[in-house]
Design an enzyme around this catalytic site. Structure first.
Site, short mmCIF file in Angstrom:
data_model
loop_
_atom_site.label_atom_id
_atom_site.label_comp_id
_atom_site.label_asym_id
_atom_site.label_seq_id
_atom_site.Cartn_x
_atom_site.Cartn_y
_atom_site.Cartn_z
N ASP A 157 -3.73 -0.65 -1.19
CA ASP A 157 -2.65 0.14 -1.77
C ASP A 157 -1.43 -0.76 -1.91
O ASP A 157 -1.53 -1.99 -1.78
CB ASP A 157 -2.38 1.40 -0.95
CG ASP A 157 -1.74 1.14 0.41
OD1 ASP A 157 -1.49 -0.04 0.76
OD2 ASP A 157 -1.48 2.12 1.13
N HIS A 158 -0.28 -0.16 -2.16
CA HIS A 158 0.95 -0.92 -2.39
C HIS A 158 1.38 -1.76 -1.19
O HIS A 158 2.01 -2.80 -1.36
CB HIS A 158 2.08 0.03 -2.79
CG HIS A 158 2.23 1.20 -1.86
ND1 HIS A 158 1.43 2.32 -1.98
CD2 HIS A 158 3.03 1.41 -0.81
CE1 HIS A 158 1.76 3.19 -1.03
NE2 HIS A 158 2.73 2.65 -0.30
N CYS B 166 -4.31 -1.22 3.88
CA CYS B 166 -3.21 -0.28 3.66
C CYS B 166 -2.22 -0.49 4.80
O CYS B 166 -2.41 -1.38 5.63
CB CYS B 166 -3.69 1.17 3.55
SG CYS B 166 -4.19 1.97 5.08
N GLY B 167 -1.18 0.29 4.85
CA GLY B 167 -0.14 0.08 5.84
C GLY B 167 -0.64 0.07 7.27
O GLY B 167 -0.41 -0.87 8.03
N GLY C 41 -4.00 0.71 8.04
CA GLY C 41 -5.44 0.43 8.04
C GLY C 41 -6.27 1.66 8.29
O GLY C 41 -7.48 1.67 8.02
N GLY D 79 -5.90 5.13 7.15
CA GLY D 79 -6.21 6.06 6.06
C GLY D 79 -7.28 5.53 5.13
O GLY D 79 -8.22 6.25 4.77
N HIS E 7 -21.44 -6.20 16.88
CA HIS E 7 -21.91 -5.03 17.63
C HIS E 7 -22.09 -3.78 16.79
O HIS E 7 -22.93 -2.94 17.11
CB HIS E 7 -20.96 -4.72 18.78
CG HIS E 7 -20.99 -5.74 19.86
ND1 HIS E 7 -20.33 -5.56 21.05
CD2 HIS E 7 -21.58 -6.96 19.94
CE1 HIS E 7 -20.52 -6.62 21.83
NE2 HIS E 7 -21.26 -7.49 21.16
N ASN E 8 -21.29 -3.63 15.73
CA ASN E 8 -21.33 -2.40 14.93
C ASN E 8 -21.90 -2.58 13.55
O ASN E 8 -22.01 -1.62 12.80
CB ASN E 8 -19.92 -1.81 14.82
CG ASN E 8 -19.25 -1.66 16.17
OD1 ASN E 8 -18.22 -2.28 16.41
ND2 ASN E 8 -19.82 -0.87 17.06
N ARG F 20 0.93 -3.49 7.90
CA ARG F 20 2.22 -3.39 8.60
C ARG F 20 2.15 -3.87 10.04
O ARG F 20 3.17 -3.88 10.74
CB ARG F 20 2.73 -1.95 8.54
CG ARG F 20 3.07 -1.55 7.11
CD ARG F 20 3.84 -0.24 7.02
NE ARG F 20 4.15 0.02 5.62
CZ ARG F 20 3.68 1.04 4.93
NH1 ARG F 20 2.88 1.92 5.49
NH2 ARG F 20 4.01 1.20 3.66
N ARG G 228 -29.87 -4.33 21.25
CA ARG G 228 -29.40 -3.04 21.76
C ARG G 228 -28.38 -2.39 20.82
O ARG G 228 -28.26 -1.17 20.78
CB ARG G 228 -28.82 -3.19 23.15
CG ARG G 228 -27.51 -3.92 23.22
CD ARG G 228 -27.05 -4.13 24.67
NE ARG G 228 -25.71 -4.62 24.77
CZ ARG G 228 -25.34 -5.88 24.65
NH1 ARG G 228 -26.25 -6.82 24.41
NH2 ARG G 228 -24.08 -6.23 24.77
#
Length: 140
Positions: free
Chosen positions: A8-9, A65-66, A68, A70, A98-99, A109, A132
């Site tokens: 975004d901006h 984004c600002g 992170g 949203g 891990h993910n 920001r 795992r």
């Protein structure tokens, strides 16, 4: 490797620095973000990155984004996306290892541009460990 990036901006300068760094390393980048500092709605760009992954137009994604948060929430509405908010290199490494995150969300920001570039480099350089962690990822 092809990466989709959306912002975004709040993330225009971050996106441009990341694109320059990745292209210098020979990585192809699909720009799904805004190129202006005029106020825009982050969901539009989060959805665009997630759709690029779904269509096979990119292997991994980066969103900015600002906070992170949203834009990460937006990306995670897509069933094939696993987006992690990361503000340090260590979090980026764990998100991948891990993910098996396939999208990273950077809070503009709360990070410096140079730090964001290093976070992305770490994210891209880290492989999923499986083992795992595979069982856990399958439960998401």
């Amino acid at each position: 490797m092809k990466i989709a990036i959306g912002n975004d901006h709040a993330g225009v300068d971050y996106k441009n620095a990341i694109i320059n760094a990745l292209q210098a390393e020979g990585i192809e980048v699909l720009n799904c973000g805004t190129n202006t500092n005029d106020s825009v709605d982050y969901p539009d760009f989060g959805h665009a990155v997630a759709k690029a992954l779904e269509k096979g137009e990119a292997e991994l994604g980066i969103v900015i984004c600002g906070s992170g948060n949203g834009i990460a929430m937006t990306v995670n509405k897509h069933p094939q996306a696993r987006c992690a908010v990361c503000w340090t290199k260590e979090l980026a490494a764990l998100a991948r290892a891990h993910n098996n995150a396939n999208v990273i969300s950077i809070p503009a920001r709360f990070t410096a541009i140079e730090q964001a570039v290093e976070i992305v480099r770490t994210f891209l350089a880290t492989d999923f460990e499986g083992g795992r962690h595979e069982r856990r990822v399958q439960k998401i």
